[in-house]
Design an enzyme around this catalytic site. Structure first.
Site, short mmCIF file in Angstrom:
data_model
loop_
_atom_site.label_atom_id
_atom_site.label_comp_id
_atom_site.label_asym_id
_atom_site.label_seq_id
_atom_site.Cartn_x
_atom_site.Cartn_y
_atom_site.Cartn_z
N GLU A 268 -1.72 7.20 -20.59
CA GLU A 268 -1.08 8.01 -19.55
C GLU A 268 -1.93 9.22 -19.18
OE1 GLU A 268 1.33 7.28 -17.70
OE2 GLU A 268 1.96 5.47 -18.75
N TYR B 40 5.99 14.31 -16.27
CA TYR B 40 5.76 12.88 -16.08
C TYR B 40 5.24 12.22 -17.35
CZ TYR B 40 3.32 8.60 -15.37
OH TYR B 40 2.88 7.32 -15.56
N ASP C 10 6.15 8.91 -11.23
CA ASP C 10 4.76 9.14 -10.82
C ASP C 10 4.70 9.09 -9.30
OD1 ASP C 10 4.99 6.46 -10.19
OD2 ASP C 10 3.13 5.86 -11.17
N CYS D 32 5.22 -1.06 -1.88
CA CYS D 32 5.62 0.20 -1.24
C CYS D 32 4.48 1.21 -1.30
CB CYS D 32 6.88 0.74 -1.94
SG CYS D 32 7.73 2.04 -1.01
N CYS E 176 6.64 -3.78 3.93
CA CYS E 176 8.11 -3.82 3.92
C CYS E 176 8.65 -5.23 4.11
CB CYS E 176 8.66 -2.89 5.00
SG CYS E 176 8.27 -1.14 4.71
N CYS F 237 8.92 -6.86 0.78
CA CYS F 237 9.63 -6.13 -0.27
C CYS F 237 10.90 -6.88 -0.68
CB CYS F 237 10.00 -4.73 0.22
SG CYS F 237 10.86 -3.75 -1.04
N CYS G 190 16.78 -0.18 1.21
CA CYS G 190 15.90 0.95 1.52
C CYS G 190 16.34 1.61 2.82
CB CYS G 190 14.45 0.48 1.62
SG CYS G 190 13.27 1.79 2.03
#
Length: 292
Positions: A42, A125, A143, A191, A198, A201, A207
């Site tokens: 990370e 985060y 994130d 995304c 889209c 998706c 959404c």
């Protein structure tokens, strides 16, 4: 929560799970629940693309597989291994974190949010990523990819508090690890920032934005990164050149501007050297500069 909302949330979760079963990325840090290795990954992934991190992570994990191994290493060795990955403060902070974990937590990465946030270079985060990916805690990990998804789903810019609350509420019970990985992959593959797919998706119908012609609510929303200043000609580039040189040998202070290619701006070069010394990334031994 209303019954209809619960049903919708369950359907969205099911669709995302089906999509992820076929599209999940096989990343090495997803094959471990070791808190130290999760933390290492990370920290490396902060402001750095996955492709660049992969070889560095594998080398680091093999060389310093525990906090104790890292704490016992010379900072100069850790910085040299980090060379080329960028943002070397991360390496210094990780080395300091390893020391604190060894001294204060018996060599074991803590699971508590406050304890994690007390470690050098660990922000909200990263702390929550360790909680979710190492300890399986049901917390939302926001994130830049997840922040973008949340704003688009909500159809509005979100404050940090709103984004974190929304992320936490969406985590299905007992699925902190998998849910956050799904969200990150959705943001990475579907995304996206500039050209969201889209039409592909799996959860488009839930959404609020869904690629409409209106302003993107993800712009300047919480958790979503902004465009960085150009690297070419920047202080970051000059500092990186000096650190690269020092990873191979000591450099005379008088040669610092040469290593940074700032022969015509020696005042700037001196400022950068002084900053690197103050940050603990290099040391001045008389007229010689060395790493760590």
């Amino acid at each position: 929560m209303r019954h209809a909302e619960l049903i919708a949330r369950g359907l969205r979760h099911a669709e995302l799970s089906r999509w992820w079963a076929a599209e999940r990325r096989g990343l090495p840090w997803r094959r471990t629940r070791d808190p130290w290795l999760v933390l290492v990954s990370e920290v490396m992934l902060q402001q750095t693309q996955v492709e660049r991190v992969l070889p560095y992570y594998e080398t680091f994990a093999e060389r310093w597989p525990t906090p104790q191994h890292c704490a016992e290493a010379a900072l100069s060795d850790v910085l040299a291994a980090w060379q080329g990955l960028g943002y070397p403060r991360r390496a210094r902070n990780l080395w300091r974190t390893a020391t604190l974990i060894s001294e204060r937590h018996g060599g074991t990465v803590p699971a508590g949010l406050d304890d994690l946030l007390a470690l050098p270079g660990v922000g909200p985060y990263t702390a929550r990523a360790v909680q979710a990916f190492a300890f399986g805690i049901d917390t939302g990990v926001v994130d830049t990819n997840v922040g973008r998804i949340l704003a688009r789903w909500a159809g509005q810019r979100l404050s940090p508090t709103q984004a974190q609350q929304m992320a936490d509420e969406l985590v299905p019970a007992g699925e902190g690890w998998s849910w956050n990985q799904v969200m990150m992959d959705l943001g990475n593959r579907i995304c996206t920032k500039r050209t969201p797919r889209c039409g592909d998706c799996p959860v488009r119908k839930w959404c609020a934005w869904a690629g409409s012609n209106g302003p993107d609510p993800a712009d300047r929303s919480a958790g979503v990164s902004t465009r960085q200043a150009p690297y070419e000609g920047s202080d970051r580039q000059a500092r990186g050149r000096l650190l690269a040189a020092l990873s191979e040998r000591e450099v005379a202070r008088a040669q610092g501007p040469v290593a940074m290619r700032l022969e015509r701006d020696k005042a700037r070069a001196q400022r950068l050297v002084d900053e690197l010394i103050a940050e603990g990334l290099i040391t001045a031994d008389g007229e010689q500069l060395r790493l760590g």
